[in-house]
Write an enzyme that holds these catalytic residues in place. Structure first.
Site, PDB file in Angstrom:
ATOM      1  CB  CYS A  91      -0.876   0.003   1.237  1.00 46.58           C
ATOM      2  SG  CYS A  91      -1.847  -1.486   1.423  1.00 46.58           S
ATOM      3  N   GLY A  98      -1.384   0.940  -4.791  1.00 44.43           N
ATOM      4  CA  GLY A  98      -2.643   0.345  -4.368  1.00 44.43           C
ATOM      5  C   GLY A  98      -3.798   1.010  -5.064  1.00 44.43           C
ATOM      6  CG  ASN A 136       3.351  -0.174   2.738  1.00 48.48           C
ATOM      7  OD1 ASN A 136       4.344   0.407   2.337  1.00 48.48           O
ATOM      8  ND2 ASN A 136       2.979  -1.327   2.238  1.00 48.48           N
ATOM      9  N   GLY A 137       2.162  -2.960   4.663  1.00 51.50           N
ATOM     10  CA  GLY A 137       2.969  -4.127   5.040  1.00 51.50           C
ATOM     11  C   GLY A 137       2.081  -5.291   5.416  1.00 51.50           C
ATOM     12  CE1 TYR A 192       5.036  -4.507 -11.791  1.00 51.08           C
ATOM     13  CE2 TYR A 192       4.361  -4.508  -9.491  1.00 51.08           C
ATOM     14  CZ  TYR A 192       4.032  -4.432 -10.828  1.00 51.08           C
ATOM     15  OH  TYR A 192       2.737  -4.275 -11.205  1.00 51.08           O
ATOM     16  CB  SER A 243       6.914  -3.764 -15.364  1.00 46.57           C
ATOM     17  OG  SER A 243       6.466  -4.520 -16.462  1.00 46.57           O
ATOM     18  CG  ASP A 262       8.132  -7.491 -17.765  1.00 45.95           C
ATOM     19  OD1 ASP A 262       8.283  -6.369 -17.238  1.00 45.95           O
ATOM     20  OD2 ASP A 262       7.041  -8.091 -17.774  1.00 45.95           O
TER      21      ASP A 262
HETATM   22  P1  AMP Z   1       2.610 -12.992 -14.661  1.00 47.52           P
HETATM   23  O1  AMP Z   1       1.743 -12.967 -15.846  1.00 47.52           O
HETATM   24  O2  AMP Z   1       1.875 -13.528 -13.463  1.00 47.52           O
HETATM   25  O3  AMP Z   1       3.914 -13.706 -14.891  1.00 47.52           O
HETATM   26  O4  AMP Z   1       2.955 -11.477 -14.273  1.00 47.52           O
HETATM   27  C1  AMP Z   1       4.137 -10.864 -14.687  1.00 47.52           C
HETATM   28  C2  AMP Z   1       3.922  -9.403 -14.832  1.00 47.52           C
HETATM   29  O5  AMP Z   1       3.396  -8.886 -13.611  1.00 47.52           O
HETATM   30  C3  AMP Z   1       5.192  -8.632 -15.144  1.00 47.52           C
HETATM   31  O6  AMP Z   1       4.960  -7.751 -16.220  1.00 47.52           O
HETATM   32  C4  AMP Z   1       5.489  -7.873 -13.882  1.00 47.52           C
HETATM   33  O7  AMP Z   1       5.954  -6.568 -14.151  1.00 47.52           O
HETATM   34  C5  AMP Z   1       4.194  -7.797 -13.166  1.00 47.52           C
HETATM   35  N1  AMP Z   1       4.391  -7.934 -11.726  1.00 47.52           N
HETATM   36  C6  AMP Z   1       5.493  -8.236 -11.055  1.00 47.52           C
HETATM   37  N2  AMP Z   1       5.304  -8.232  -9.743  1.00 47.52           N
HETATM   38  C7  AMP Z   1       4.049  -7.919  -9.550  1.00 47.52           C
HETATM   39  C8  AMP Z   1       3.250  -7.723  -8.410  1.00 47.52           C
HETATM   40  N3  AMP Z   1       3.720  -7.852  -7.189  1.00 47.52           N
HETATM   41  N4  AMP Z   1       1.983  -7.416  -8.600  1.00 47.52           N
HETATM   42  C9  AMP Z   1       1.499  -7.286  -9.826  1.00 47.52           C
HETATM   43  N5  AMP Z   1       2.186  -7.428 -10.943  1.00 47.52           N
HETATM   44  C10 AMP Z   1       3.446  -7.745 -10.822  1.00 47.52           C
END
Ligand code: AMP
Length: 463
Positions: A7, A36, A110-111, A248, A289, A351
């Site tokens: 958050c 968030g 947050n946490g 990220y 990202s 990515d």
């Molecule tokens: P996935 O399709 O589940 O492999 O999601 C990978 C993508 O989600 C990448 O483009 C990341 O930048 C992004 N991502 C990485 N960490 C998180 C996170 N904690 N919450 C949401 N998206 C994330």
């Protein structure tokens, strides 16, 4: 359940009554919206009472001008939420406002508190009633039930709660910032026009015209009141700043514990290019990202970078979609390929991370459908093999593609011609911090503190 992030917190302690204090918080929360998007709230104190407004949705959806006009005060705290414990419901939106012996308290967190379940059971046995299903209410309840002075009650509380917490606590005449002794989540202090501002990320200071002063130290309790700023330090533990903030979470224009997020991501991209070189024609980032790491990769490899994927700015992050089917559509809604740029090229696709592999698999397919000759995937962090218990709503281990698939299997799954992840050493080097001071548990499984059993998100709903 997809990964979600921590958050965002924003507090202001003004030198005098400020009728537009809530607007300052509102703009600051806008800058933290990436942390968030499920709910938002602002509480203000005019030194007599606490008033608040909160709701489900984005900052822009929760507040209108009228709401903000009603929230003048001397201090204020705001929150944007991603649920890590407790569902996305209005009662769980923050700041939480509770009664204590000297009036009311507003609490924003947050946490993730890892022993929230045990603490809540104990409190309930002692007759304390709970109104939400969040772990944050345990913090609020521990402080509120104490007969001690507010600061002593906070000290008592931080002795009891284990886990990751950056907190803003507001009584009618004090604003208090707390960072857990491991410093899992960021929190920093700035100033503007003689007022203090406290934020999860320094980027929020730029938005509201504040100047960065310093980070809140792990284990530090900072009190802002009529007498100015006072700092108390609980004995600190081993620092364990979440490395994923750099990978990220955080905005690239933020600085956490004196480390630039942008620089870290760029460095990670350059190291990635050296660790996993490839003969290719074009570096393409997964926006947003992968942007900064892709620049680093291109700079180090001398492979030109092009905007092969165009992001629709009006679609929320794909992980908001609840079902796998919606997620798969989500990627196509969000990203469009630039066909003319991609056709016939050997692409390096960069990515920041692969979580379950869904996104990457779809993007690789999209590029190949557009005539990419080869797609080489490069990830600017190591494989995520373990769940997080410190503020990220991780999938369970079995949903993490790297938890029981090797590199070759993941490469096959996403349909890439080659796949390379940044090493743990490479990532640590990119931050410039010592490995001992980082939490790398999602990559190593080495948790800096004892973790609870799996699947705690809906802990309090199930009772
Ligand atoms: P996935 O399709 O589940 O492999 O999601 C990978 C993508 O989600 C990448 O483009 C990341 O930048 C992004 N991502 C990485 N960490 C998180 C996170 N904690 N919450 C949401 N998206 C994330």
């Amino acid at each position: 359940m997809p990964l979600k992030e921590a958050c965002g917190l924003l507090g202001v302690f003004s030198s005098q009554y400020d009728e537009s204090i809530a607007k300052t918080v509102y703009y600051g929360l806008f800058a933290l919206q990436h942390r968030g998007q499920e709910s938002a709230g602002i509480a203000v104190s005019d030194q007599n009472s606490i008033r608040y407004h909160k709701g489900l949705g984005l900052v822009s959806e929760v507040f209108n001008e009228e709401d903000l006009d009603l929230l003048g005060g001397k201090m204020a705290i705001g929150h944007v939420r991603y649920s890590t414990t407790g569902s996305n419901s209005l009662s769980n939106a923050q700041p939480l406002v509770v009664k204590y012996h000297s009036g009311e308290l507003a609490v924003a967190h947050n946490g993730n508190i890892v022993n929230a379940y045990e603490l809540r059971n104990e409190l309930e046995q002692n007759g304390i009633m709970f109104h939400t299903t969040t772990d944050s209410e345990v913090v609020a309840a521990l402080i509120a039930k104490s007969r001690k002075s507010l600061i002593d009650a906070i000290f008592e509380c931080v002795e009891k709660v284990h886990g990751a917490y950056s907190l803003l606590i507001m009584s009618k005449d004090k604003l208090i910032a707390v960072r857990d002794s491991h410093g899992f989540r960021p929190l920093c202090i700035g100033s503007y026009n003689g007022s203090y501002v406290i934020a999860s990320e320094s980027a929020a200071f730029d938005t509201i015209g504040a100047t960065f002063i310093r980070d809140v130290e792990p284990g530090e309790i900072v009190v802002f009141d009529e007498d100015g700023l006072k700092s108390f330090k609980k004995k600190s533990s081993k620092k364990s700043l979440c490395v994923f903030e750099f990978v990220y979470f955080a905005r690239p224009d933020s600085t956490i514990d004196q480390v630039s997020v942008y620089q870290t991501r760029w460095e990670a991209g350059t190291i990635l290019a050296r660790e996993h070189p490839v003969d290719a024609d074009l570096v393409v980032a997964v926006p947003d990202s992968g942007n900064v790491a892709a620049i680093g990769f291109s700079d180090a490899s001398h492979i030109p970078m092009g905007m092969g994927l165009i992001k629709n700015r009006y679609i929320g992050r794909t992980f908001i979609q609840p079902s796998q089917r919606m997620r798969s559509l989500g990627v196509r809604l969000k990203l469009s390929p630039l066909r003319d740029l991609i056709k016939g090229k050997r692409i390096v696709l960069v990515d920041d991370s692969i979580v379950r592999g869904t996104t990457m698999g779809q993007i690789v397919r999209m590029l190949k459908d557009c005539g990419a000759r080869e797609v080489h995937v490069r990830i600017s962090s190591p494989p995520i093999t373990h769940s997080c218990y410190f503020g990220i709503d991780t999938s369970t281990r079995k949903e993490l593609i790297a938890s029981d698939n090797n590199l070759e299997m993941i490469k096959e799954f996403i349909g890439a011609d080659s796949l390379g992840y940044l090493s743990i050493e490479g990532l640590v080097k990119a931050t410039g911090l010592s490995k001992q001071n980082l939490c790398l548990a999602c990559f190593t499984g080495e948790y800096p503190i004892e973790i609870p059993r799996e699947g705690r998100k809906y802990l309090f709903e199930k009772r």
